[in-house]
Design a protein around this motif. Sequence first.
Motif: not given
Lengths: 255, 368
Positions: B105-107, B110-112, B117-119
């Motif tokens: 988020r800091m960088s 995009p949300k998607a 990447r978190v998943r």
Amino acid sequence: MRIFWIACRLLPVYVFLYLPLAVLITFSFNSSKYSTAWKGFTWKWYAKLAANTQLVEAALNSLTIATLAASIASALGVLLAVALFRYRFKGRDLMQAGLFVLMMSPDIVMGVSLLLLFVAMGLNPGFWPLLTAHVTFCIPFVAATVYSRLKGFDPNLIEAAEDLGAGEFRTFRHVILPIIMPAVLAGWLLSFTLSMDDVIISFFVTGPDFEILPLRIFAMVKMGVKPDVNALSAIMVGITVCCVFVSHLLMRKRK
Amino acid sequence: MTGDNPIIRLRNLAMRFDDTDILEDINLDIRNGEFLTLLGPSGCGKTTILRLIAGFETPTAGQVIIDGKAVNDLPANQRRVNTVFQSYALFPHMNVYDNLAFGLRMSGTPKAEIDKRVREALEMVDLKNMAGRMPARLSGGQQQRVAIARAVINKPLALLLDEPLSALDAKLRKRMQVQLKELCRELGITFVFVTHDQEEAFAMSDRVVVMNEGRIQQTGKPEEVYEEPVNLYVAKFVGETCILDGVAGFKDRETLHAMVEGSPCKLVTGRDFEADSPIRVVLRPEDIVVEATPPEGHEDQLWLPGTVRDTVYKGSTWDMIVDLDCGKEVLVTEFFNEDDDRIWQKPGDKVVVSWFKGWEVVLPDEQL
């Protein structure tokens, strides 16, 4: 039986703590004009209170000052606490010690010195000097509350935020502020209370065109305690109970 | 996998704080993709090196170069390295998902993309079902995996790990060591790992940097550091040692004629020693040979007499402590050998002790 003994031990404590308030609330419903004897139940003092525009105005003034002072002091106090916690700069220790001096110094000294200052600046006693004075004596309490909360946290958290790409502002906004929020709220409430019932400092810095509740009451009781003052005090106790209850609920939800 | 081009270079790095030298003259090239461990006792400056690379400290002198660019003036949030803290430093007010997403988020990803990447990262550290948990409700091992995932999700040039395993129990620690090593290989990211635990360093690293008192003592593969320590400090810090005193004589190619513990003896060493200078002979427990009497054909070796004090059965090895007559104490490790049942010593037995020829390390005597 057990409960009886527990009650026996706790009762004196509760009596000691709450008897004065109970007496006050009881007498606010006393129909006797001279507060010491019970002459039957009445709402009339509350009605009289509502009609006392001077007193209501003073109460509103007090609420305004307390809300503004608490909010401004919270904002400045947070900045101060975060600066003291995060940065090593010259005069940091002095500043920290200075906070305690402000907290410990007698109100009368604060009052006199603020009066001197405002006179020297050519400011007439009234709203602005009063607000400034209240902000001044509230800041140390907010700063101390927030600082101690910050101290209890892992300093690596801030470094972690920076490490992950957050700059100064976003570190503050997304990491520091959420962590210190409970302390900020506590500091705000503390400031609000301090401002609400301050008599001594306010006495020096406010003028006749901006009267606040504690001073008004103080003036009224000079001629003996009237039952409408009791009624006002009872309302304030009620508000306080509500506040404590709400803050308790908020803290609980946070967990 | 391990390229030779350095991703991080430290040039003449020094750090002073309150008139104390924390680091002095640090020169180190960290290769792209390698698992490098900074090993040393607490207070040796290893964590400071990590913090200098991360950007939390500014060096008093010297340069930190990341990916070919000097970054001394670049703040931590603009450096493409990420840290796993000893305390994990998970944000307590965010759930696992938000902790992981923080860097992205800091960088401004995009949300998607963040979600994807978190998943992936959660899958990688085996925490798929924990996305909504708050850090306080995770076990130590899980918190640690979140901390690692939160750092690697940003695809840093290097991952800096500050004793991340020290809070875990022994079993979990061993497992995490293997996992970290695998992770380093899979991701191809450079790992810079700080620890005071020599076994941990050896188990995981491509290269080890042994540090003491703010200086690098030796850099090399684990086996080099263990088998060829460059000085007595490294020899003593890394593994068990028995150190014998001696005096150098003349040298004949690889053979040094010397007096060791008062007896003449031939040592094998590549180093040069001045005649009559004091020397130390460093022996590892597995280098040592114990016999009842000097065996035939080996009489020219130095056989030091002594008494067995104690024997310790360890399953895969048989350890023995021998008090030498010269006053030294030797720890001997013998590996079991199916065909050769020669472990016979009991406490109190008189024995003679020597070592496999050429396995000794000869070092100049330093006062430590």
